[in-house]
Design a protein around this motif. Structure first.
Motif, PDB file in Angstrom:
ATOM      1  N   GLU A   1      89.261  34.494 -37.014  1.00 34.04           N
ATOM      2  CA  GLU A   1      90.021  34.304 -35.914  1.00 34.04           C
ATOM      3  C   GLU A   1      91.774  33.865 -36.208  1.00 34.04           C
ATOM      4  OE1 GLU A   1      90.000  32.302 -31.413  1.00 34.04           O
ATOM      5  OE2 GLU A   1      88.302  32.312 -32.773  1.00 34.04           O
ATOM      6  N   ALA A   2      91.658  32.705 -36.921  1.00 34.01           N
ATOM      7  CA  ALA A   2      93.013  31.975 -37.367  1.00 34.01           C
ATOM      8  C   ALA A   2      93.800  33.041 -38.057  1.00 34.01           C
ATOM      9  CB  ALA A   2      92.783  30.888 -38.373  1.00 34.01           C
ATOM     10  N   ALA A   3      93.070  34.005 -39.065  1.00 36.86           N
ATOM     11  CA  ALA A   3      94.034  34.868 -39.674  1.00 36.86           C
ATOM     12  C   ALA A   3      94.534  35.794 -38.799  1.00 36.86           C
ATOM     13  CB  ALA A   3      93.275  35.625 -40.777  1.00 36.86           C
ATOM     14  N   LEU A   4      93.702  36.240 -37.800  1.00 38.86           N
ATOM     15  CA  LEU A   4      94.204  37.341 -37.089  1.00 38.86           C
ATOM     16  C   LEU A   4      95.358  36.622 -36.191  1.00 38.86           C
ATOM     17  CD1 LEU A   4      93.339  40.104 -35.930  1.00 38.86           C
ATOM     18  CD2 LEU A   4      92.065  38.871 -34.037  1.00 38.86           C
ATOM     19  N   LEU A   5      95.342  35.493 -35.584  1.00 36.22           N
ATOM     20  CA  LEU A   5      96.324  34.695 -34.783  1.00 36.22           C
ATOM     21  C   LEU A   5      97.568  34.667 -35.655  1.00 36.22           C
ATOM     22  CD1 LEU A   5      94.134  32.363 -32.718  1.00 36.22           C
ATOM     23  CD2 LEU A   5      94.868  34.402 -32.022  1.00 36.22           C
ATOM     24  N   SER A   6      97.488  34.411 -36.906  1.00 38.34           N
ATOM     25  CA  SER A   6      98.618  34.434 -37.815  1.00 38.34           C
ATOM     26  C   SER A   6      99.286  35.687 -38.165  1.00 38.34           C
ATOM     27  CB  SER A   6      98.332  33.592 -39.025  1.00 38.34           C
ATOM     28  OG  SER A   6      97.328  34.304 -40.009  1.00 38.34           O
ATOM     29  N   GLY A   7      98.610  36.888 -37.690  1.00 42.07           N
ATOM     30  CA  GLY A   7      99.526  37.935 -37.927  1.00 42.07           C
ATOM     31  C   GLY A   7      98.979  38.843 -39.208  1.00 42.07           C
ATOM     32  N   VAL A   8      97.822  38.522 -39.730  1.00 40.67           N
ATOM     33  CA  VAL A   8      97.162  39.262 -41.110  1.00 40.67           C
ATOM     34  C   VAL A   8      97.189  40.658 -40.433  1.00 40.67           C
ATOM     35  CG1 VAL A   8      95.235  39.385 -42.570  1.00 40.67           C
ATOM     36  CG2 VAL A   8      96.151  37.270 -41.780  1.00 40.67           C
ATOM     37  N   HIS A   9      97.529  41.691 -41.300  1.00 40.18           N
ATOM     38  CA  HIS A   9      97.285  42.985 -41.144  1.00 40.18           C
ATOM     39  C   HIS A   9      95.966  43.351 -41.599  1.00 40.18           C
ATOM     40  CE1 HIS A   9      98.187  47.305 -41.702  1.00 40.18           C
ATOM     41  NE2 HIS A   9      98.917  47.276 -40.807  1.00 40.18           N
ATOM     42  N   SER A  10      95.679  44.366 -40.996  1.00 41.70           N
ATOM     43  CA  SER A  10      94.099  44.907 -41.000  1.00 41.70           C
ATOM     44  C   SER A  10      93.830  45.425 -42.264  1.00 41.70           C
ATOM     45  CB  SER A  10      93.868  46.213 -40.012  1.00 41.70           C
ATOM     46  OG  SER A  10      94.755  47.188 -40.248  1.00 41.70           O
TER      47      SER A  10
END
Length: 95
Positions: free
Chosen positions: A26-35
């Motif tokens: 979740e934190a990675a997703l919120l920080s803008g990590v690409h799929s």
């Protein structure tokens, strides 16, 4: 093993959620990590999914389907198909 096509699709969907359940996702997703930076689906994701998705086809249903397939299902070979059709050609296509 009693898994229908729908069960298999659900199993794959469940396994595909494995990377999303990792700590920090979740934190990675919120920080803008690409799929493309997410980890791939692993065998362990499928093993976990098997614990969540149960087979829905019982032994009686499976036996009935196998009987139906013996009577009305696909031919085992092109030779069996030609024999059942009385030697009539299938029209030139390769199926």
């Amino acid at each position: 093993d009693g898994y229908s096509g729908s069960d298999m699709a659900a199993l794959c969907r469940e396994a595909a959620m494995g990377p999303c359940r990792d700590p920090g996702f979740e934190a990675a997703l919120l920080s803008g990590v690409h799929s493309s930076e997410m980890r791939p689906i692993r065998l362990s994701d499928f093993e976990d999914a098997l614990g969540a998705i149960r087979a829905s086809v019982g032994p009686g249903e499976l036996a009935a389907f196998e009987e139906w397939n013996r009577n009305f299902g696909s031919f085992q070979s092109q030779a069996a198909k030609r024999q059942a059709m009385g030697g009539v050609s299938g029209g030139g296509g390769s199926t």
